[in-house]
Motif scaffolding. Structure first.
Motif, mmCIF file in Angstrom:
data_model
loop_
_atom_site.group_PDB
_atom_site.id
_atom_site.type_symbol
_atom_site.label_atom_id
_atom_site.label_comp_id
_atom_site.label_asym_id
_atom_site.label_seq_id
_atom_site.Cartn_x
_atom_site.Cartn_y
_atom_site.Cartn_z
ATOM 1 N N ILE A 7 0.723 -1.190 0.020
ATOM 2 C CA ILE A 7 -0.165 0.183 -0.109
ATOM 3 C C ILE A 7 0.849 1.317 -0.018
ATOM 4 O O ILE A 7 0.237 2.105 -0.511
ATOM 5 C CB ILE A 7 -0.866 0.041 1.108
ATOM 6 N N CYS A 49 -14.344 0.002 5.154
ATOM 7 C CA CYS A 49 -13.106 -0.547 4.910
ATOM 8 C C CYS A 49 -12.043 0.435 4.189
ATOM 9 O O CYS A 49 -12.677 1.214 3.525
ATOM 10 C CB CYS A 49 -13.223 -1.454 3.757
ATOM 11 N N GLY A 50 -10.726 0.244 4.426
ATOM 12 C CA GLY A 50 -9.784 1.220 4.043
ATOM 13 C C GLY A 50 -9.288 2.062 5.091
ATOM 14 O O GLY A 50 -8.234 2.917 4.574
ATOM 15 N N LEU A 53 -5.426 2.790 4.367
ATOM 16 C CA LEU A 53 -4.939 3.622 3.277
ATOM 17 C C LEU A 53 -5.098 4.966 3.849
ATOM 18 O O LEU A 53 -4.516 5.692 3.292
ATOM 19 C CB LEU A 53 -5.952 3.220 1.896
ATOM 20 N N GLU A 73 -12.539 -2.525 10.866
ATOM 21 C CA GLU A 73 -12.451 -2.632 9.408
ATOM 22 C C GLU A 73 -13.776 -3.859 9.385
ATOM 23 O O GLU A 73 -13.818 -4.706 10.095
ATOM 24 C CB GLU A 73 -11.311 -3.399 8.809
ATOM 25 N N PHE A 103 -10.108 5.919 -1.975
ATOM 26 C CA PHE A 103 -9.807 4.717 -1.290
ATOM 27 C C PHE A 103 -10.947 4.333 -0.553
ATOM 28 O O PHE A 103 -11.470 3.150 -0.850
ATOM 29 C CB PHE A 103 -8.564 4.860 -0.654
ATOM 30 N N VAL A 104 -11.502 4.973 0.557
ATOM 31 C CA VAL A 104 -12.552 4.292 1.277
ATOM 32 C C VAL A 104 -13.838 4.322 0.606
ATOM 33 O O VAL A 104 -14.494 3.268 1.034
ATOM 34 C CB VAL A 104 -12.524 5.077 2.610
ATOM 35 N N MET A 107 -13.188 0.940 -1.630
ATOM 36 C CA MET A 107 -13.055 -0.167 -0.914
ATOM 37 C C MET A 107 -14.269 -0.501 -0.052
ATOM 38 O O MET A 107 -14.835 -1.705 0.164
ATOM 39 C CB MET A 107 -11.765 -0.143 0.028
ATOM 40 N N SER A 108 -15.131 0.656 0.738
ATOM 41 C CA SER A 108 -16.177 0.171 1.481
ATOM 42 C C SER A 108 -17.311 -0.167 0.506
ATOM 43 O O SER A 108 -18.194 -1.119 0.895
ATOM 44 C CB SER A 108 -16.558 1.568 2.256
ATOM 45 N N VAL A 142 -6.150 -4.188 -2.728
ATOM 46 C CA VAL A 142 -7.072 -3.695 -1.843
ATOM 47 C C VAL A 142 -8.643 -3.825 -2.147
ATOM 48 O O VAL A 142 -9.292 -4.056 -1.228
ATOM 49 C CB VAL A 142 -6.874 -1.982 -2.045
ATOM 50 N N GLU A 143 -9.060 -4.271 -3.456
ATOM 51 C CA GLU A 143 -10.412 -4.667 -3.671
ATOM 52 C C GLU A 143 -10.426 -5.969 -3.099
ATOM 53 O O GLU A 143 -11.589 -6.302 -2.567
ATOM 54 C CB GLU A 143 -10.614 -4.882 -5.235
ATOM 55 N N ALA A 146 -10.789 -5.674 0.660
ATOM 56 C CA ALA A 146 -12.345 -5.363 0.768
ATOM 57 C C ALA A 146 -13.459 -6.441 0.731
ATOM 58 O O ALA A 146 -14.469 -6.225 1.434
ATOM 59 C CB ALA A 146 -12.666 -4.111 -0.215
#
Length: 279
Positions: A7, A49-50, A53, A73, A103-104, A107-108, A142-143, A146
């Motif tokens: 990351i 999530c994230g 990051l 998370e 990012f969030v 990912m969320s 990262v995906e 998530a």
């Protein structure tokens, strides 16, 4: 967990993309000595999530920024609940705002969509919801993280991770038997052989040649039930192909082991999180 070196490199590239020429607006109108406080908050119900990051964005941008994650998370947040608190130089908060949110939100969004599929499973079902390799180039790690935060599982990480014979491999190899036989000869003793099938006839051939995992691609519920009965535990059964949430309960009730869903990563909507200034 996300590996920090991975990351770190990702965030560094993204900061260059967004701040390579500086921030004309912030530098012009916000005094360098100004301090600020803000929270990243949910504006709709979502699975968060994230956080890692967000921390890395501000760690690279300005280590003076304090980042406090206020939730776990994978935690379900209702609209209005804060996920992350930030404090530090106002210029740095403003410069990192968009990247941290990108990012969030992404990912969320993946985590939230995944949770909706997991929650749709038949109660008590052992069926796993997994992602696929249909990820955003450069963002797979990262995906997929998530997806796991949303209660799902990850498929093979890359093309070298496992033998997975798909329809075009079958066509190029000259049939399922040929493809599986060659793969078995080339694989290590610890490698399981997965083969995608489009018909019940192909399923019979795959079972006869001794595959370990079969992927039923675009099968109807009736065909899945027949496949489960025919396979009789001789292979792990995975279902794929445009599976909707509405079908998940019925499919999992049929006794399949895995449902793989590309939409978890390629079609997840970025959820609404905002950075709100508090001081």
């Amino acid at each position: 967990m996300l590996e920090l070196p991975v990351i770190r490199e990702l965030v560094a590239r993204c900061l260059i993309e967004d701040l390579g020429r500086g921030d004309t607006t912030t530098d012009a109108c916000v005094p360098p000595e100004a301090e600020g406080r803000a929270v990243v908050a949910a504006r709709e119900d979502l699975v968060f999530c994230g956080g890692a990051l967000v921390r890395e964005v501000f760690a690279q941008l300005d280590p003076r920024v304090e980042v406090e994650q206020l939730c776990r998370e994978g935690e379900l947040l209702t609209a209005g609940k804060a996920a992350v608190a930030l404090a530090g130089p106002a210029q740095s908060l403003l410069k990192g705002e968009r990247l941290a949110l990108n990012f969030v939100q992404r990912m969320s969004g993946v985590a939230t969509l995944t949770r909706s599929f997991v929650d749709a499973l038949t109660p008590g079902s052992a069926t796993r919801i997994t992602d696929t390799r249909k990820t955003t180039p450069g963002l797979r790690i990262v995906e997929r993280y998530a997806v796991r935060c949303g209660g799902g599982y990850s498929h093979r990480s890359d093309l070298g991770a496992a033998v997975l014979i798909k329809d075009n491999h079958v066509a190029a190899a000259g049939g399922i038997t040929a493809a599986v036989t060659r793969s078995r000869a080339a694989a290590t003793h610890a490698t399981r052989i997965t083969c995608e099938v489009d018909t019940l006839e192909q399923l019979r051939e795959a079972i006869e040649v001794g595959v370990d995992i079969v992927i039923l691609d675009n099968f109807t519920d009736e065909q899945i039930a027949t496949a489960v009965e025919f396979t009789g535990g001789l292979a792990v059964i995975e279902v794929s192909g445009s599976v909707s949430r509405e079908r998940i309960r019925d499919i999992s009730a049929l006794g399949v082991d895995v449902v793989s869903i590309g939409a978890l990563t390629h079609s997840a909507r970025a959820v609404d999180l905002g950075l709100d200034w508090t001081a």
